[in-house]
Design a protein around this motif. Structure first.
Motif, mmCIF file in Angstrom:
data_model
loop_
_atom_site.group_PDB
_atom_site.id
_atom_site.type_symbol
_atom_site.label_atom_id
_atom_site.label_comp_id
_atom_site.label_asym_id
_atom_site.label_seq_id
_atom_site.Cartn_x
_atom_site.Cartn_y
_atom_site.Cartn_z
ATOM 1 N N GLU A 180 -0.539 9.931 12.150
ATOM 2 C CA GLU A 180 0.449 8.909 11.816
ATOM 3 C C GLU A 180 1.412 9.417 10.752
ATOM 4 O OE1 GLU A 180 0.684 4.180 10.542
ATOM 5 O OE2 GLU A 180 -1.209 5.272 10.347
ATOM 6 N N VAL A 181 0.900 10.157 9.791
ATOM 7 C CA VAL A 181 1.745 10.713 8.743
ATOM 8 C C VAL A 181 2.783 11.672 9.317
ATOM 9 C CG1 VAL A 181 1.688 12.455 6.895
ATOM 10 C CG2 VAL A 181 0.282 10.409 6.719
ATOM 11 N N ARG A 214 3.939 11.793 12.402
ATOM 12 C CA ARG A 214 4.894 11.043 13.226
ATOM 13 C C ARG A 214 5.886 10.290 12.343
ATOM 14 N NH1 ARG A 214 2.344 7.200 17.279
ATOM 15 N NH2 ARG A 214 4.470 7.265 18.115
ATOM 16 N N HIS A 215 5.399 9.723 11.244
ATOM 17 C CA HIS A 215 6.307 9.047 10.323
ATOM 18 C C HIS A 215 7.265 10.049 9.685
ATOM 19 C CE1 HIS A 215 7.855 6.384 7.277
ATOM 20 N NE2 HIS A 215 7.398 7.170 6.311
ATOM 21 N N ASP A 263 10.189 10.659 11.679
ATOM 22 C CA ASP A 263 10.946 9.427 11.954
ATOM 23 C C ASP A 263 10.700 8.886 13.351
ATOM 24 O OD1 ASP A 263 12.161 9.343 9.406
ATOM 25 O OD2 ASP A 263 13.692 10.769 10.051
ATOM 26 N N GLU A 264 9.476 9.074 13.839
ATOM 27 C CA GLU A 264 9.125 8.543 15.159
ATOM 28 C C GLU A 264 8.597 7.115 15.085
ATOM 29 O OE1 GLU A 264 7.785 12.927 16.946
ATOM 30 O OE2 GLU A 264 6.354 11.265 16.899
ATOM 31 N N LEU A 265 8.299 6.657 13.869
ATOM 32 C CA LEU A 265 7.741 5.318 13.696
ATOM 33 C C LEU A 265 8.622 4.524 12.734
ATOM 34 C CD1 LEU A 265 3.969 6.251 13.182
ATOM 35 C CD2 LEU A 265 5.012 5.355 15.268
ATOM 36 N N ARG A 317 9.271 1.274 10.186
ATOM 37 C CA ARG A 317 8.427 0.691 9.140
ATOM 38 C C ARG A 317 7.475 -0.363 9.706
ATOM 39 N NH1 ARG A 317 7.382 1.498 3.411
ATOM 40 N NH2 ARG A 317 6.511 -0.453 2.662
ATOM 41 N N GLU A 335 6.137 -0.483 12.487
ATOM 42 C CA GLU A 335 5.127 0.125 13.359
ATOM 43 C C GLU A 335 4.020 0.829 12.582
ATOM 44 O OE1 GLU A 335 7.237 1.580 17.354
ATOM 45 O OE2 GLU A 335 8.194 2.432 15.561
ATOM 46 N N LEU A 336 4.177 0.951 11.285
ATOM 47 C CA LEU A 336 3.194 1.669 10.482
ATOM 48 C C LEU A 336 1.962 0.808 10.230
ATOM 49 C CD1 LEU A 336 5.524 3.253 7.765
ATOM 50 C CD2 LEU A 336 4.813 4.220 9.962
ATOM 51 N N LEU A 370 -1.032 3.011 5.787
ATOM 52 C CA LEU A 370 0.049 3.937 5.461
ATOM 53 C C LEU A 370 1.113 3.251 4.614
ATOM 54 C CD1 LEU A 370 1.306 6.671 5.574
ATOM 55 C CD2 LEU A 370 2.259 6.150 7.822
ATOM 56 N N LEU A 402 2.452 4.666 1.132
ATOM 57 C CA LEU A 402 3.880 4.863 0.874
ATOM 58 C C LEU A 402 4.326 4.121 -0.387
ATOM 59 C CD1 LEU A 402 5.296 4.516 4.499
ATOM 60 C CD2 LEU A 402 5.140 6.607 3.145
#
Length: 246
Positions: A48-49, A51-52, A55-57, A59, A61-62, A66, A70
């Motif tokens: 997930e980190v 992908r974030h 910029d695939e996710l 806010r 969608e997190l 996470l 953040l």
């Protein structure tokens, strides 16, 4: 009960002195840390980190976890005037400095929720102590076989940021260069989330990080600066001092 596993790139040891401990509670600790490694490692492309970071996710969608990480990262970035920054140019998004302490503290809380009261959880040298007193050594920043101090911990946590394991790996986000004003920074706080984050953030600030960390409510500090001077707060829970740092 004692158990040791290699998780998230470092050894994690758990010692429990309570008489009756459910094996499920111990298993849950290491299962959680393995989950964290899968979800939060910037070195795994599908985490997930990662992908974030690409910029695939969005806010929304997190995961809640996470988002919490953040928010912690942003808190310490602002508190240090940008010295602590998990988004350094050319290095990508890397929240490991926060994730380690946060995840190990969460593991400790799961033990307490299961009724475990006296335990010591050591993750690569950063420690959560429940019950006590427990003793934890502060490694000499230049001599691996020596200690600067021994701390006595009861229901508290301790973390150290230093250059002796990974060299100049902590970057001052204000300059983009390695932070070299300190040899080591140890912080004792109520939680490992705070102790680990503050230790790294203070190290990134250099010598000025000592006063900053010491000013935080509930934080006690043991630091060795680049001139090999030892500085510590009066409330540091020192059991004994086996050697000087110089």
């Amino acid at each position: 009960m004692r158990r040791v596993e290699h998780v998230m790139g470092f050894p994690v040891s758990l010692r429990i002195d309570d008489v009756d401990v459910a094996e499920e509670a111990v298993g849950a600790v290491f299962a959680w840390l393995r989950e964290v490694d899968e979800r939060f490692s910037p070195f795994k492309a599908d985490s997930e980190v990662s992908r974030h970071g690409r910029d695939e996710l969005a806010r929304h969608e997190l995961s809640a976890d996470l988002v919490e990480v953040l928010d912690l990262c942003e808190h310490y970035r602002l508190a240090t005037g940008g010295a602590f920054d998990v988004r350094l140019p050319g290095r990508g998004f890397d929240p490991c400095a926060v994730v380690k302490g946060w995840s190990v503290q969460r593991a400790a809380e799961s033990l307490r929720a299961a009724g475990v009261r006296r335990f010591c959880l050591n993750a690569g040298g950063d420690v959560v102590a429940s019950g006590g007193p427990w003793r934890a050594g502060v490694r000499h920043p230049e001599h691996a076989d020596r200690l600067c101090a021994v701390l006595e911990l009861t229901d508290t946590a301790v973390a150290t940021s230093a250059r002796y394991e990974r060299g100049d790996h902590i970057i001052d986000g204000r300059t983009g260069r390695p932070a070299t004003g300190l040899l080591s920074m140890t912080v004792v706080a109520a939680t490992l989330t705070e102790a680990d984050s503050v230790a790294t953030a203070a190290f990134a600030m250099g010598a000025e990080g000592i006063e900053w960390a010491a000013s935080l409510p509930g934080c006690e500090v043991f630091a060795v600066d680049a001139d090999r001077q030892v500085l510590r707060t009066p409330g540091l829970p020192v059991a004994e001092e086996p050697s000087a740092a110089a």
